[in-house]
Design a protein around this motif. Structure first.
Motif, PDB file in Angstrom:
ATOM      1  N   GLU A  50       0.847  -1.184   0.000  1.00  0.00           N
ATOM      2  CA  GLU A  50       0.000   0.000   0.000  1.00  0.00           C
ATOM      3  C   GLU A  50       0.882   1.232   0.000  1.00  0.00           C
ATOM      4  O   GLU A  50       1.997   1.213   0.525  1.00  0.00           O
ATOM      5  CB  GLU A  50      -0.971   0.008   1.180  1.00  0.00           C
ATOM      6  N   LEU A  51       0.376   2.272  -0.613  1.00  0.00           N
ATOM      7  CA  LEU A  51       1.034   3.563  -0.643  1.00  0.00           C
ATOM      8  C   LEU A  51       0.444   4.356   0.510  1.00  0.00           C
ATOM      9  O   LEU A  51      -0.761   4.618   0.537  1.00  0.00           O
ATOM     10  CB  LEU A  51       0.763   4.247  -1.984  1.00  0.00           C
ATOM     11  N   ARG A  52       1.276   4.727   1.468  1.00  0.00           N
ATOM     12  CA  ARG A  52       0.771   5.359   2.690  1.00  0.00           C
ATOM     13  C   ARG A  52       1.292   6.786   2.809  1.00  0.00           C
ATOM     14  O   ARG A  52       2.493   7.033   2.781  1.00  0.00           O
ATOM     15  CB  ARG A  52       1.201   4.547   3.903  1.00  0.00           C
ATOM     16  N   PHE A  53       0.359   7.722   2.932  1.00  0.00           N
ATOM     17  CA  PHE A  53       0.656   9.137   3.153  1.00  0.00           C
ATOM     18  C   PHE A  53       0.405   9.423   4.628  1.00  0.00           C
ATOM     19  O   PHE A  53      -0.723   9.278   5.101  1.00  0.00           O
ATOM     20  CB  PHE A  53      -0.271  10.022   2.307  1.00  0.00           C
TER      21      PHE A  53
ATOM     22  N   TYR B 208      -3.610   8.536   4.859  1.00  0.00           N
ATOM     23  CA  TYR B 208      -4.278   7.929   3.711  1.00  0.00           C
ATOM     24  C   TYR B 208      -3.443   6.755   3.233  1.00  0.00           C
ATOM     25  O   TYR B 208      -2.212   6.833   3.218  1.00  0.00           O
ATOM     26  CB  TYR B 208      -4.421   8.933   2.563  1.00  0.00           C
ATOM     27  N   ALA B 209      -4.091   5.672   2.810  1.00  0.00           N
ATOM     28  CA  ALA B 209      -3.394   4.498   2.287  1.00  0.00           C
ATOM     29  C   ALA B 209      -4.193   3.937   1.115  1.00  0.00           C
ATOM     30  O   ALA B 209      -5.428   3.891   1.152  1.00  0.00           O
ATOM     31  CB  ALA B 209      -3.228   3.445   3.371  1.00  0.00           C
ATOM     32  N   PHE B 210      -3.458   3.503   0.084  1.00  0.00           N
ATOM     33  CA  PHE B 210      -4.069   3.004  -1.143  1.00  0.00           C
ATOM     34  C   PHE B 210      -3.323   1.772  -1.622  1.00  0.00           C
ATOM     35  O   PHE B 210      -2.092   1.717  -1.516  1.00  0.00           O
ATOM     36  CB  PHE B 210      -4.029   4.088  -2.233  1.00  0.00           C
ATOM     37  N   PRO B 211      -4.025   0.774  -2.169  1.00  0.00           N
ATOM     38  CA  PRO B 211      -3.338  -0.415  -2.692  1.00  0.00           C
ATOM     39  C   PRO B 211      -2.447  -0.022  -3.868  1.00  0.00           C
ATOM     40  O   PRO B 211      -2.810   0.841  -4.678  1.00  0.00           O
ATOM     41  CB  PRO B 211      -4.474  -1.330  -3.128  1.00  0.00           C
ATOM     42  N   CYS B 212      -1.272  -0.630  -3.921  1.00  0.00           N
ATOM     43  CA  CYS B 212      -0.334  -0.321  -4.997  1.00  0.00           C
ATOM     44  C   CYS B 212       0.536  -1.538  -5.282  1.00  0.00           C
ATOM     45  O   CYS B 212       0.447  -2.548  -4.590  1.00  0.00           O
ATOM     46  CB  CYS B 212       0.535   0.872  -4.619  1.00  0.00           C
ATOM     47  N   ASP B 213       1.410  -1.414  -6.283  1.00  0.00           N
ATOM     48  CA  ASP B 213       2.374  -2.475  -6.551  1.00  0.00           C
ATOM     49  C   ASP B 213       3.658  -2.169  -5.779  1.00  0.00           C
ATOM     50  O   ASP B 213       3.738  -1.166  -5.061  1.00  0.00           O
ATOM     51  CB  ASP B 213       2.612  -2.636  -8.052  1.00  0.00           C
ATOM     52  N   ALA B 214       4.660  -3.002  -5.921  1.00  0.00           N
ATOM     53  CA  ALA B 214       5.906  -2.862  -5.162  1.00  0.00           C
ATOM     54  C   ALA B 214       6.637  -1.557  -5.477  1.00  0.00           C
ATOM     55  O   ALA B 214       7.418  -1.069  -4.664  1.00  0.00           O
ATOM     56  CB  ALA B 214       6.818  -4.050  -5.429  1.00  0.00           C
TER      57      ALA B 214
ATOM     58  N   ALA C  14     -12.429   6.948  -3.006  1.00  0.00           N
ATOM     59  CA  ALA C  14     -11.009   6.614  -2.870  1.00  0.00           C
ATOM     60  C   ALA C  14     -10.172   7.399  -3.879  1.00  0.00           C
ATOM     61  O   ALA C  14      -9.079   7.872  -3.556  1.00  0.00           O
ATOM     62  CB  ALA C  14     -10.795   5.113  -3.037  1.00  0.00           C
ATOM     63  N   LEU C  15     -10.672   7.553  -5.103  1.00  0.00           N
ATOM     64  CA  LEU C  15      -9.946   8.321  -6.113  1.00  0.00           C
ATOM     65  C   LEU C  15      -9.807   9.772  -5.682  1.00  0.00           C
ATOM     66  O   LEU C  15      -8.734  10.368  -5.791  1.00  0.00           O
ATOM     67  CB  LEU C  15     -10.648   8.227  -7.469  1.00  0.00           C
ATOM     68  N   ASN C  16     -10.894  10.362  -5.172  1.00  0.00           N
ATOM     69  CA  ASN C  16     -10.822  11.742  -4.683  1.00  0.00           C
ATOM     70  C   ASN C  16      -9.830  11.868  -3.541  1.00  0.00           C
ATOM     71  O   ASN C  16      -9.056  12.829  -3.477  1.00  0.00           O
ATOM     72  CB  ASN C  16     -12.201  12.234  -4.258  1.00  0.00           C
TER      73      ASN C  16
END
Length: 69
Positions: A11-14, A24-30, A43-45
């Motif tokens: 996850e990409l975590r801000f 904020y956290a969002f699923p992401c690749d490595a 979630a996009l917003n």
């Protein structure tokens, strides 16, 4: 969400720069790439807001493993 992002375990975590703000956290690749097409409207917003607020209200993001150790 496409299968590569769903099963990647990252996850990409801000993180907030101030104590009274939210993270904020969002699923992401490595590599930290978020599949914006797979995010719902809210979630996009939130993702676009987090990107815009980097260095103002939020830290630069970290790629974190979301898999249990």
């Amino acid at each position: 969400m496409n299968a590569s992002h769903a099963s990647s375990g990252y996850e990409l975590r801000f993180r907030p720069l101030f104590a009274d703000r939210r993270a904020y956290a969002f699923p992401c690749d490595a590599a930290g790439h978020v599949d914006m097409d797979s995010l719902g409207e809210r979630a996009l917003n939130n993702y676009l807001y987090a990107r815009a607020m980097m260095g103002h209200e939020l830290s630069w993001p970290d790629v974190i493993s979301s898999l249990p150790h």
